[in-house]
Write a protein that holds these residues in place. Structure first.
Motif, short mmCIF file in Angstrom:
data_model
loop_
_atom_site.label_atom_id
_atom_site.label_comp_id
_atom_site.label_asym_id
_atom_site.label_seq_id
_atom_site.Cartn_x
_atom_site.Cartn_y
_atom_site.Cartn_z
N LYS A 76 0.83 -1.22 0.00
CA LYS A 76 0.00 0.00 0.00
C LYS A 76 0.86 1.26 0.00
N GLU A 77 1.92 1.25 0.80
CA GLU A 77 2.80 2.43 0.87
C GLU A 77 3.52 2.65 -0.45
N ILE A 78 3.94 1.57 -1.10
CA ILE A 78 4.61 1.68 -2.40
C ILE A 78 3.63 2.26 -3.41
N GLU A 79 2.41 1.75 -3.41
CA GLU A 79 1.39 2.24 -4.34
C GLU A 79 1.13 3.73 -4.09
N ARG A 80 1.01 4.12 -2.83
CA ARG A 80 0.76 5.52 -2.49
C ARG A 80 1.91 6.42 -2.97
N ALA A 81 3.15 5.98 -2.78
CA ALA A 81 4.31 6.77 -3.21
C ALA A 81 4.33 6.93 -4.73
N LEU A 82 3.95 5.89 -5.46
CA LEU A 82 3.95 5.97 -6.92
C LEU A 82 2.81 6.84 -7.44
N VAL A 83 1.66 6.79 -6.77
CA VAL A 83 0.53 7.63 -7.17
C VAL A 83 0.86 9.10 -6.96
N ASN A 84 1.58 9.40 -5.89
CA ASN A 84 1.91 10.79 -5.55
C ASN A 84 3.14 11.32 -6.28
N MET A 85 3.72 10.53 -7.16
CA MET A 85 4.92 10.95 -7.88
C MET A 85 4.57 12.05 -8.88
N PRO A 86 5.25 13.20 -8.80
CA PRO A 86 4.93 14.30 -9.73
C PRO A 86 5.44 14.02 -11.14
N ASN A 87 4.83 14.67 -12.12
CA ASN A 87 5.26 14.60 -13.52
C ASN A 87 5.22 13.20 -14.12
N LEU A 88 4.43 12.30 -13.56
CA LEU A 88 4.40 10.96 -14.11
C LEU A 88 3.11 10.71 -14.88
N GLY A 89 1.98 11.00 -14.27
CA GLY A 89 0.70 10.82 -14.93
C GLY A 89 0.39 9.37 -15.24
N ASN A 91 -1.00 5.36 -14.54
CA ASN A 91 -2.06 4.60 -13.89
C ASN A 91 -1.39 3.58 -12.99
N VAL A 92 -1.68 3.64 -11.69
CA VAL A 92 -1.05 2.76 -10.73
C VAL A 92 -2.12 1.91 -10.07
N GLY A 93 -1.91 0.61 -10.02
CA GLY A 93 -2.85 -0.27 -9.36
C GLY A 93 -2.14 -1.48 -8.81
N ASN A 94 -2.74 -2.11 -7.79
CA ASN A 94 -2.13 -3.32 -7.26
C ASN A 94 -3.16 -4.44 -7.23
N ASP A 95 -2.63 -5.66 -7.33
CA ASP A 95 -3.52 -6.82 -7.30
C ASP A 95 -3.32 -7.65 -6.04
N GLY A 96 -2.71 -7.07 -5.02
CA GLY A 96 -2.45 -7.76 -3.77
C GLY A 96 -1.10 -8.42 -3.73
N GLU A 97 -0.45 -8.55 -4.87
CA GLU A 97 0.89 -9.15 -4.93
C GLU A 97 1.92 -8.18 -5.50
N ILE A 98 1.53 -7.49 -6.58
CA ILE A 98 2.45 -6.56 -7.26
C ILE A 98 1.74 -5.24 -7.52
N VAL A 99 2.54 -4.21 -7.79
CA VAL A 99 2.00 -2.92 -8.21
C VAL A 99 2.30 -2.80 -9.70
N ARG A 100 1.28 -2.52 -10.47
CA ARG A 100 1.44 -2.37 -11.92
C ARG A 100 1.34 -0.88 -12.25
N VAL A 101 2.38 -0.36 -12.90
CA VAL A 101 2.42 1.04 -13.30
C VAL A 101 2.36 1.09 -14.82
N THR A 102 1.31 1.71 -15.35
CA THR A 102 1.16 1.84 -16.79
C THR A 102 1.31 3.32 -17.15
N LEU A 103 2.29 3.59 -17.97
CA LEU A 103 2.57 4.96 -18.37
C LEU A 103 1.77 5.31 -19.63
N PRO A 104 1.13 6.47 -19.66
CA PRO A 104 0.39 6.86 -20.86
C PRO A 104 1.36 7.25 -21.98
N GLU A 105 0.83 7.23 -23.19
CA GLU A 105 1.62 7.66 -24.35
C GLU A 105 1.95 9.14 -24.19
N LEU A 106 3.18 9.51 -24.54
CA LEU A 106 3.58 10.92 -24.41
C LEU A 106 3.05 11.73 -25.58
#
Length: 184
Positions: A76-89, A91-106
């Motif tokens: 949860k803390e890792i997910e929170r830190a990634l969501v609050n990361m500036p200039n990233l934009g 999509n951050v989500g977790n499935d209970g085992e891993i955190v998946r970070v999907t970056l949008p097209e620039l």
């Protein structure tokens, strides 16, 4: 004594160039890269801890990064830190085992913003190198009475060449990063 001043100056300038290259790695290009998350701090048992110490990172696809925590209680803390990361934009989500970070097209505008950020970082590095040069020049001037004006003048010329080469290294890294950012 002059050799010591020049050697120490070169070391400091090399560190400044390395630092700006590391900073460039944290600026996003079109691909997901674990270096983007190098400076993310996660609140872990009350103290800020670098993400790399808490989880492994893999990028199975170009714009996806999987963050697998070593300790599942930190998820949860890792997910929170990634969501609050500036200039990233991202999509951050977790499935209970891993955190998946999907970056949008620039977008083109976003790429230009990142180029401005990178240019700012490069300018800060140039200023840092110039400040190191100024301090070294002051140290050399203090040695004039001990070694003579001619030796100090030669050392100052060498100092200028060292400074110029380090500023050029920063400019080369900037050009590479700009090309990487503007590449679609």
């Amino acid at each position: 004594m002059i050799a010591d001043v020049l050697s120490e100056t070169k070391d400091k300038m090399n560190k400044a160039v390395d630092a700006v290259k590391d900073d460039f790695g944290t600026v996003r290009t079109g691909r997901a890269n674990p270096a983007l998350f190098q400076k993310v701090l996660v609140e872990y048992y009350g103290s800020p801890t670098p993400l790399a110490q808490l989880a492994s990172m893999q990028n199975p696809e170009a714009r996806t990064l999987l963050v697998t925590p070593y300790d599942k209680t930190a998820l949860k803390e890792i997910e929170r830190a990634l969501v609050n990361m500036p200039n990233l934009g991202a999509n951050v989500g977790n499935d209970g085992e891993i955190v998946r970070v999907t970056l949008p097209e620039l977008t083109e505008d976003r790429r230009r913003e990142f180029v401005k950020i990178v240019r700012g970082k490069a300018e800060e590095a140039r200023v840092s190198v110039r400040n190191i040069r100024r301090r070294a020049k002051d140290d050399l001037d203090a040695l004039k009475s001990e070694v003579g004006d001619d030796e100090v003048a030669r050392a100052e010329k060498e100092l200028e060449l060292v400074t110029k080469s380090h500023v050029e290294a920063i400019d080369d890294a900037l050009k590479r990063k700009e090309t990487e950012l503007l590449e679609v």
